[in-house]
Scaffold this motif. Structure first.
Motif, mmCIF file in Angstrom:
data_model
loop_
_atom_site.group_PDB
_atom_site.id
_atom_site.type_symbol
_atom_site.label_atom_id
_atom_site.label_comp_id
_atom_site.label_asym_id
_atom_site.label_seq_id
_atom_site.Cartn_x
_atom_site.Cartn_y
_atom_site.Cartn_z
ATOM 1 N N ALA A 208 11.939 -5.551 17.535
ATOM 2 C CA ALA A 208 12.367 -6.284 16.371
ATOM 3 C C ALA A 208 11.854 -7.709 16.391
ATOM 4 C CB ALA A 208 13.125 -6.461 16.946
ATOM 5 N N VAL A 209 11.995 -8.063 14.831
ATOM 6 C CA VAL A 209 11.232 -9.212 14.474
ATOM 7 C C VAL A 209 11.575 -9.945 14.514
ATOM 8 C CG1 VAL A 209 8.808 -7.625 13.457
ATOM 9 C CG2 VAL A 209 11.467 -8.470 12.470
ATOM 10 N N PRO A 210 11.599 -11.397 14.009
ATOM 11 C CA PRO A 210 12.283 -13.209 13.727
ATOM 12 C C PRO A 210 12.596 -12.767 12.155
ATOM 13 C CG PRO A 210 9.902 -13.558 14.556
ATOM 14 C CD PRO A 210 10.374 -12.138 14.453
ATOM 15 N N PHE A 211 13.523 -13.281 11.944
ATOM 16 C CA PHE A 211 14.456 -13.594 10.666
ATOM 17 C C PHE A 211 13.474 -13.407 9.443
ATOM 18 C CE2 PHE A 211 14.622 -17.261 10.852
ATOM 19 C CZ PHE A 211 14.365 -18.076 9.958
ATOM 20 N N SER A 212 12.467 -14.571 10.310
ATOM 21 C CA SER A 212 10.803 -15.060 8.834
ATOM 22 C C SER A 212 10.027 -13.926 8.204
ATOM 23 C CB SER A 212 10.523 -16.156 9.339
ATOM 24 O OG SER A 212 9.573 -15.891 10.826
ATOM 25 N N CYS A 213 10.230 -12.606 9.362
ATOM 26 C CA CYS A 213 9.197 -11.694 8.415
ATOM 27 C C CYS A 213 9.898 -10.621 7.594
ATOM 28 C CB CYS A 213 9.165 -10.737 10.339
ATOM 29 S SG CYS A 213 7.414 -11.050 11.104
ATOM 30 N N CYS A 214 10.951 -11.146 7.401
ATOM 31 C CA CYS A 214 11.955 -10.624 6.062
ATOM 32 C C CYS A 214 10.753 -10.615 4.882
ATOM 33 C CB CYS A 214 13.726 -10.993 5.940
ATOM 34 S SG CYS A 214 14.375 -10.223 7.646
#
Length: 351
Positions: A208-214
């Motif tokens: 998983a990655v933080p939302f800012s990577c979307c």
């Protein structure tokens, strides 16, 4: 024999003074540009100092700020000298200040070249500093309640959104660190407990990655959890969903941004250096040409202007001899003071 002699009539001296006055004002605004470039670069470096391991690159904006301010002062003085040219008495007041003025001016102007060279020479240091700093920034992303790292999450999120990047090299960097604070994990959940226990370092790792990577350009809602699990999502293929997350790493994005700033500043600083040297050379010709004018009555006399009173070799030898004399005088003064101190100690011991 004087170096690069030029004959100056009265009209030619007037035209030189007028042209130099205009040029000095133009270069003064160029100095303001250099100062502004230094302030902007300094601000951009400070904004992201949390993702930089070292501050070596700060020497470039610091130099630009100092040299830009000094350049403005030098050109203001040059403009004033040009205004005093028509008055021999006022121009004569500058006589004892020319040598210090030219010395300081040449030193400041040479610092422009130093700043330009450093802007290229320190680029590898900047690249390595960003690489280590971003790696640490991602590692400390979860430490929102640790003094000194409270804003690390905010910094990384803003960075990824602004530069449209994810991770240090790519989004997979987030798979290797625990980026969720343990206070937000439910350890009563067996799945979470087992995942932490199965890790050698006791970290909670996940795909998983933080939302800012979307990536907002993705046609579907962002998938930021179970990224490598095709069965966890409908109509999803991990290999082909290139628009789901930002594909570029933040290290490459920041390196490209700062290298662009440094590379663009190089030609600008070189242009200011050449313009500043033009002012100093013209001012030297004006000074030497005016030295042949004795008073207001013979203002229209023809004079000779030159860069050096003697040849380059002779001037260098004379400077070397003067330096030796200064050093010998200082050495003799120090020796005399030491001898007087020794004599005073001896008299005190005898008494």
């Amino acid at each position: 024999m004087a170096l690069l002699k030029i004959k100056f009539s009265f009209q030619r001296r007037v035209r030189l003074a007028q042209g130099l006055w205009l040029l000095s004002w133009a270069v003064m605004f160029s100095g303001l540009l250099v100062f502004s470039m230094g302030v902007f670069l300094k601000t951009e470096l400070l904004r992201r100092s949390e993702v930089m391991h070292t501050t070596d690159i700060h020497v470039v904006p610091n130099l630009l700020i100092v040299v830009g301010l000094a350049s403005m002062g030098i050109n203001l003085c040059a403009g004033r000298i040009c205004q005093d040219t028509m008055d021999v008495a006022r121009f004569a007041r500058w006589k004892n200040h020319f040598i210090p003025f030219f010395t300081v001016s040449l030193l400041v102007t040479s610092m422009l070249l130093v700043a330009m060279v450093l802007s290229y020479a320190l680029q590898p240091n900047l690249e390595e500093s960003l690489k280590i700093g971003l790696k640490n920034g991602i590692r400390f992303y979860k430490d929102t309640d640790t003094p000194g790292r409270c804003f690390q999450k905010q910094t990384i999120d803003r960075l990824q959104l602004e530069f449209k990047c994810c991770g240090n090299n790519n989004f997979r960097d987030w798979f290797e660190v625990q980026w969720i604070n343990s206070r937000y994990l439910d350890f009563s959940n067996p799945e979470i407990r087992d995942r932490v226990r199965s890790n050698v370092d006791g970290r909670y790792l996940m795909d998983a990655v933080p939302f800012s990577c979307c990536n907002p350009g993705s046609p579907r809602p962002c998938i930021q959890e179970n990224i490598r699990d095709n069965s966890a999502h409908i109509n999803y293929d991990y290999q082909s969903e290139t628009l789901n997350l930002f594909s570029q790493g933040c290290h490459q994005a920041l390196v490209s941004y700062y290298m662009g700033l440094l590379n663009n500043s190089g030609p600008a600083v070189l242009s200011v250096f050449m313009a500043q040297m033009s002012v100093l050379l013209s001012l030297r010709y004006l000074q030497t040409a005016m030295s042949g004018v004795k008073d207001q009555e013979n203002m229209e006399v023809e004079t000779i202007g030159y860069l050096l009173e003697k040849g380059v070799k002779e001037t260098f030898e004379e400077m070397k001899e003067n330096l030796k004399k200064i050093l010998s005088l200082n050495g003799g003064q120090v020796a005399d003071e030491a001898a007087e101190a020794t004599e005073g100690d001896a008299k005190a011991s005898a008494s």
